[in-house]
Enzyme design. Structure first.
Site, mmCIF file in Angstrom:
data_model
loop_
_atom_site.group_PDB
_atom_site.id
_atom_site.type_symbol
_atom_site.label_atom_id
_atom_site.label_comp_id
_atom_site.label_asym_id
_atom_site.label_seq_id
_atom_site.Cartn_x
_atom_site.Cartn_y
_atom_site.Cartn_z
ATOM 1 C CB ALA A 62 -0.868 -0.007 1.247
ATOM 2 N N GLY A 101 0.470 -5.177 0.610
ATOM 3 C CA GLY A 101 -0.677 -5.170 -0.308
ATOM 4 C C GLY A 101 -0.323 -5.733 -1.669
ATOM 5 C CD GLU A 104 -2.810 -7.759 2.201
ATOM 6 O OE1 GLU A 104 -3.620 -8.101 3.087
ATOM 7 O OE2 GLU A 104 -2.400 -6.585 2.036
ATOM 8 C CD GLU A 124 1.285 -6.048 5.251
ATOM 9 O OE1 GLU A 124 0.653 -6.026 4.176
ATOM 10 O OE2 GLU A 124 2.104 -6.956 5.536
HETATM 11 N N1 T1G Z 1 4.655 3.416 0.103
HETATM 12 C C1 T1G Z 1 5.152 4.627 -0.220
HETATM 13 N N2 T1G Z 1 6.486 4.883 -0.474
HETATM 14 C C2 T1G Z 1 7.295 3.833 -0.416
HETATM 15 C C3 T1G Z 1 6.848 2.522 -0.083
HETATM 16 C C4 T1G Z 1 5.453 2.332 0.170
HETATM 17 N N3 T1G Z 1 4.944 1.137 0.466
HETATM 18 N N4 T1G Z 1 7.927 1.699 -0.102
HETATM 19 C C5 T1G Z 1 8.991 2.459 -0.425
HETATM 20 N N5 T1G Z 1 8.625 3.725 -0.614
HETATM 21 C C6 T1G Z 1 9.498 4.855 -1.015
HETATM 22 C C7 T1G Z 1 10.584 5.149 0.022
HETATM 23 O O1 T1G Z 1 10.115 6.020 1.012
HETATM 24 C C8 T1G Z 1 11.675 5.792 -0.836
HETATM 25 O O2 T1G Z 1 11.321 7.135 -1.054
HETATM 26 C C9 T1G Z 1 11.555 5.041 -2.159
HETATM 27 O O3 T1G Z 1 10.224 4.458 -2.158
HETATM 28 C C10 T1G Z 1 12.550 3.914 -2.297
HETATM 29 O O4 T1G Z 1 12.465 3.092 -1.149
HETATM 30 C C11 T1G Z 1 -3.091 -3.212 3.242
HETATM 31 C C12 T1G Z 1 -1.361 -1.737 4.754
HETATM 32 C C13 T1G Z 1 10.350 -2.001 -1.382
HETATM 33 C C14 T1G Z 1 12.135 -3.220 -0.198
HETATM 34 O O5 T1G Z 1 6.273 -2.263 4.177
HETATM 35 O O6 T1G Z 1 10.522 -2.282 2.338
HETATM 36 O O7 T1G Z 1 0.737 -2.892 2.285
HETATM 37 O O8 T1G Z 1 13.178 8.256 0.120
HETATM 38 O O9 T1G Z 1 14.800 3.560 -0.319
HETATM 39 O O10 T1G Z 1 15.997 0.107 -0.397
HETATM 40 O O11 T1G Z 1 -1.765 -4.943 3.876
HETATM 41 O O12 T1G Z 1 11.180 0.310 0.223
HETATM 42 O O13 T1G Z 1 13.298 7.868 -2.327
HETATM 43 O O14 T1G Z 1 11.645 9.506 -1.358
HETATM 44 O O15 T1G Z 1 13.372 1.746 0.721
HETATM 45 O O16 T1G Z 1 15.284 -0.440 -2.765
HETATM 46 C C15 T1G Z 1 3.802 -2.828 3.195
HETATM 47 C C16 T1G Z 1 8.049 -0.965 2.335
HETATM 48 C C17 T1G Z 1 3.060 -1.533 3.241
HETATM 49 C C18 T1G Z 1 7.375 -2.254 2.075
HETATM 50 C C19 T1G Z 1 12.654 -1.180 -1.579
HETATM 51 N N6 T1G Z 1 5.012 -2.663 2.404
HETATM 52 N N7 T1G Z 1 9.149 -0.720 1.424
HETATM 53 O O17 T1G Z 1 13.778 -0.921 -0.815
HETATM 54 O O18 T1G Z 1 14.272 1.477 -1.623
HETATM 55 S S1 T1G Z 1 1.671 -1.643 4.297
HETATM 56 C C20 T1G Z 1 6.174 -2.386 2.988
HETATM 57 C C21 T1G Z 1 10.322 -1.396 1.533
HETATM 58 C C22 T1G Z 1 0.523 -2.556 3.397
HETATM 59 C C23 T1G Z 1 -1.669 -3.684 3.304
HETATM 60 C C24 T1G Z 1 -0.745 -2.891 4.130
HETATM 61 C C25 T1G Z 1 11.425 -0.972 0.611
HETATM 62 C C26 T1G Z 1 11.585 -1.865 -0.647
HETATM 63 P P1 T1G Z 1 12.414 8.226 -1.162
HETATM 64 P P2 T1G Z 1 13.783 2.482 -0.488
HETATM 65 P P3 T1G Z 1 14.942 0.045 -1.421
#
Ligand code: T1G
Ligand code: NAD
Length: 700
Positions: A62, A101, A104, A124
């Site tokens: 998400a 997500g 999912e 999450e």
């Molecule tokens: N939403 C918005 N921005 C995101 C994002 C996300 N999910 N993931 C990364 N970014 C932005 C981050 O802030 C950065 O921005 C840029 O992307 C690069 O990220 C309903 C509620 C995918 C493994 O927890 O673990 O889904 O600083 O530097 O090292 O069930 O990002 O460049 O401006 O980390 O290559 C669940 C979170 C959400 C994954 C890539 N998903 N992301 O790592 O790059 S909750 C997560 C990561 C959800 C549902 C629920 C990592 C990555 P900027 P980065 P990276």
């Protein structure tokens, strides 16, 4: 604005492509685009539907930046149900990471294929949340209850091969993903493959009491956090309720997590970590120096771990020691660390051999002549470090980066020992250096921009979280720790037992109490540092007299089996020692301290607000760029609970006027020496401002 989702028919297959850089997060536009494309496919002649992503990864979840804003339709759970309800088979083709997500959506598809390097997971819980789009109901149906619980409560992703073994991925494909997936879609259509809705799969039953037992292990592993237990509630629903009811319970538990301060804190840390990697005023296109050959000076506790970080990242490392005996000792530490890593399944024996093979021991400085970067980790002595840097200045090629791992010494004074202070920087690793994620990157007065930019970038390459610090005694972390540690020892001499202090902080969420941390690091480290200070620099003797006395009794901490606690030689379990209690009472009497009962709240407030007050001074002086940087330092370097967000986030959560009131109360009770309120704290509290708002005002 063009939709980040496109739809086209290719040889009878409806191909949906998501293209929302940088990580294809499920923003509102992506959800709307996916919804519309699935609907379009229902109406056209396509025989099957393929969901694939452009860029470096499949959907990474998400869009976290949308959290806290009014939710807009289509909501993700509904979108997943729409995908699953498709009259035609839907296939997900995964590369990079399918997370949260994103996984999912993939689990709502009827078939999943992935490239060998792909990783899938539901992280999450690391944001204080739970999979809120059907993940807690579909995953147990696909991989079984036990694997589902482990994946969701750890939040750690699994590789494509393991996911295939679990039944989460149906096919691991090689080559060009889109082509391979299209070919598979055509084969599925040709075979008349049925839609397979994972929501219609049964959940295998589990032994009576298994969930309760799992909850107990979870309590120990995730002390104080609500999301992990809410995940178990949802999995329990998947076992006992029909899918739709399970979804409703998931929604309820998800909202509870989303509205919790714990999730707000963890989301803060997520973005603070990424923000910390950016240096204000340093142009994004600052050229980086190439670093492939690294030298490390000193193969002790730190040097050995530092060498492993660079070798693990594929770099050639020359590890230099004073003599062969010391070198053998250092290489021995490295060998044992790799053996331990293989035993714990962190890497394979082949990988360990390969990494170890990149580390060459030496006692000859000429071996460092062609190094691109040298990290010094010799004894914590300024003159010794200056002598080492004079040697490096003489032997290293021009353009090499010269770094020091000093904990406290003045990086500018070390740099001044060379004719190239612009090439000198502090790289402060944390013990154990091959494990701890934090790296304080200390910018000296003359450190060149490309040296700083290179080191901030290298940190990511060696899997560290960089935080930039200016030069001061102890930089960000250790400087604040001094105040935290002072209050811990004052509470002990004033009447609390070491166990009371540590238990109060551990129950509050710290990974380990302060006195136990001192025993782990070695009481001699602080003792030696104090020996180098004048009487007045040492400050209030009540804050270190007990620790000094323990060192003089050769109780150095865990490494001698006794310090503030006694340690079981087998289990390393700590136990209180009446001998220490007697020593504390003797020293208190000698210093004229009237002992009294001290409750847990006073302990917590004195230690945390001492940390916060000094942290705010550090911000005011510009030693740290932003409050979030300090939070990242404490979460990744000092065992501060991420679900509390770090000391600065915690201060905002409590409210700066509350913090100021308590600091002023302590100033009254204990004197201005230790408790002079930080001027910035006073300004912000009186203006009703938070640190987060102040930080925003600093960039505008
Ligand atoms: N939403 C918005 N921005 C995101 C994002 C996300 N999910 N993931 C990364 N970014 C932005 C981050 O802030 C950065 O921005 C840029 O992307 C690069 O990220 C309903 C509620 C995918 C493994 O927890 O673990 O889904 O600083 O530097 O090292 O069930 O990002 O460049 O401006 O980390 O290559 C669940 C979170 C959400 C994954 C890539 N998903 N992301 O790592 O790059 S909750 C997560 C990561 C959800 C549902 C629920 C990592 C990555 P900027 P980065 P990276
Ligand atoms: P240590 O005593 O374990 O190791 C220091 C090593 O340096 C020894 O093996 C010694 O033989 C070697 N050495 C001494 N003089 C040398 C010289 N002239 N040339 C080459 N090698 C030499 O110490 P440590 O704990 O690894 O600390 C090293 C540095 O890292 C110190 O500045 C310390 O403050 C800093 N540091 C320590 C920690 C920690 O928790 N131990 C954490 C962060 C930073």
């Amino acid at each position: 604005m063009a939709s980040p989702v496109s739809y086209e028919r290719v040889d009878g297959i409806g191909v949906i492509t998501v293209d929302n850089p940088p990580v294809n997060a499920l923003s509102h536009a992506v959800r709307q685009g996916l919804h519309d494309a699935i609907q379009a496919a229902q109406q056209d002649a396509s025989e099957a539907v393929l969901i694939v992503c452009a860029g470096r990864t499949f959907i990474a979840g998400a869009d976290i930046t949308e959290f806290g804003k009014p939710p807009r339709e289509p909501h993700l759970p509904d979108l997943c149900n729409t995908v699953e309800a498709s009259s035609k088979p839907v296939v997900a083709a995964i590369h990079g990471t399918a997370l949260g997500g994103g996984l999912e959506v993939a689990m709502a598809c009827h078939y999943r294929c992935a490239l060998p390097g792909a990783r899938v997971g539901l992280p999450e819980v690391k944001l204080g949340l739970l999979p809120g789009a059907g993940g807690t109901q579909r995953l147990p149906r696909l991989v079984g209850v036990s694997a589902a619980l482990d994946m969701m409560t750890s939040g750690n992703p699994v590789g494509a091969a393991e996911a295939a073994n679990l039944g989460l991925i149906d096919k691991v494909v090689d080559g060009e993903l889109r082509e391979a997936a299209l070919a598979w879609c055509r084969a599925l259509a040709a075979d008349g493959a049925a839609r397979r809705a994972s929501s219609e799969l049964p959940v295998e039953s589990i032994p009576e009491g298994a969930l309760a037992a799992y909850r107990d292990t979870l309590v120990k592993r995730t002390r104080g956090q609500i999301a992990p237990q809410n995940i178990v509630d949802c999995v329990e629903a998947s076992l006992t309720r029909p899918f739709a009811e399970g979804l409703a319970i998931e929604r309820e538990k998800f909202i509870e997590c989303m509205q919790s301060p714990q999730s707000a804190a963890l989301r803060h840390v997520f973005f603070a970590e990424r923000e910390a990697a950016k240096v204000r005023g340093l142009p994004k296109d600052t050229p980086l120096r190439e670093v492939t050959r690294v030298g490390v000076i000193g193969a002790g506790t730190m040097g050995s771990g530092i060498a492993m970080n660079f070798a693990n990242a594929g770099m050639q490392v020359a590890l230099l020691e004073v003599d062969d005996e010391a070198l053998a000792r250092g290489l021995g530490i490295i060998d044992r660390n790799y053996e331990g890593g293989v035993r714990r399944g962190k890497l394979t024996a082949e990988q360990a051999l390969e990494c170890r093979g990149r580390i060459a021991g030496t006692t000859d400085y000429d071996s460092l002549a062609d190094a691109d970067l040298v990290v010094e980790a010799v004894f914590e002595d300024l003159e010794l470090k200056q002598a080492v840097f004079r040697k490096l200045d003489a032997v290293c090629r021009q353009g090499a980066i010269l770094a020091t791992n000093t904990s406290y010494q003045d990086v500018d004074e070390i740099a001044a020992a060379t004719k190239r202070p612009h090439d000198v920087i502090g790289l402060h690793f944390f013990s154990p250096a091959h494990i701890m994620k934090l790296l304080e990157v200390v910018r000296g007065e003359k450190t060149a921009d490309d040296v700083l930019a290179t080191c901030m970038a290298i940190a990511k390459g060696i899997r560290k979280t960089p935080v930039m610090s200016g030069v001061c005694y102890g930089f960000i972390g250790n400087r604040m720790l001094g105040h935290y540690g002072r209050e811990a020892q004052l509470c002990v001499i004033e009447g609390a037992t070491p166990e009371q202090v540590d238990t109060a902080m551990e129950e509050w969420g710290m990974a380990m109490g302060p006195l136990a941390v001192f025993d782990l690091a070695g009481l001699d480290v602080g003792y030696k540092a104090r020996q180098g200070l004048t009487e007045s620099e040492r400050g209030d003797p009540r804050a270190f007299r007990v620790a000094d006395a323990l060192v003089e009794m050769s109780r150095l901490g865990q490494k001698t089996g006794a310090g503030f606690y006694r340690y079981d030689p087998e289990t390393r379990r700590r136990s209180s020692d009446p001998e220490v209690q007697a020593l504390i009472e003797r020293e208190a009497a000698a210093l004229g301290v009237e002992r009294r009962a001290i409750d847990a709240q006073e302990i917590i407030d004195r230690l945390l607000f001492a940390l916060v007050n000094e942290g705010i001074n550090i911000l005011d002086e510009g030693i740290a760029q932003r409050p979030g940087d300090i939070d990242v330092v404490y979460v990744y370097g000092y065992g501060f609970p991420a679900w509390r967000g770090g000391p600065m986030h915690h201060a905002d959560a409590v409210g700066l006027s509350q913090v100021l009131a308590r600091v002023r109360e302590f100033e009254q009770r204990f004197g201005p020496g230790n408790w002079t309120p930080a001027p910035l704290l006073e300004r912000l509290a009186e203006a009703g401002q938070s640190l987060a708002n102040w930080a925003k005002s600093q960039v505008n």
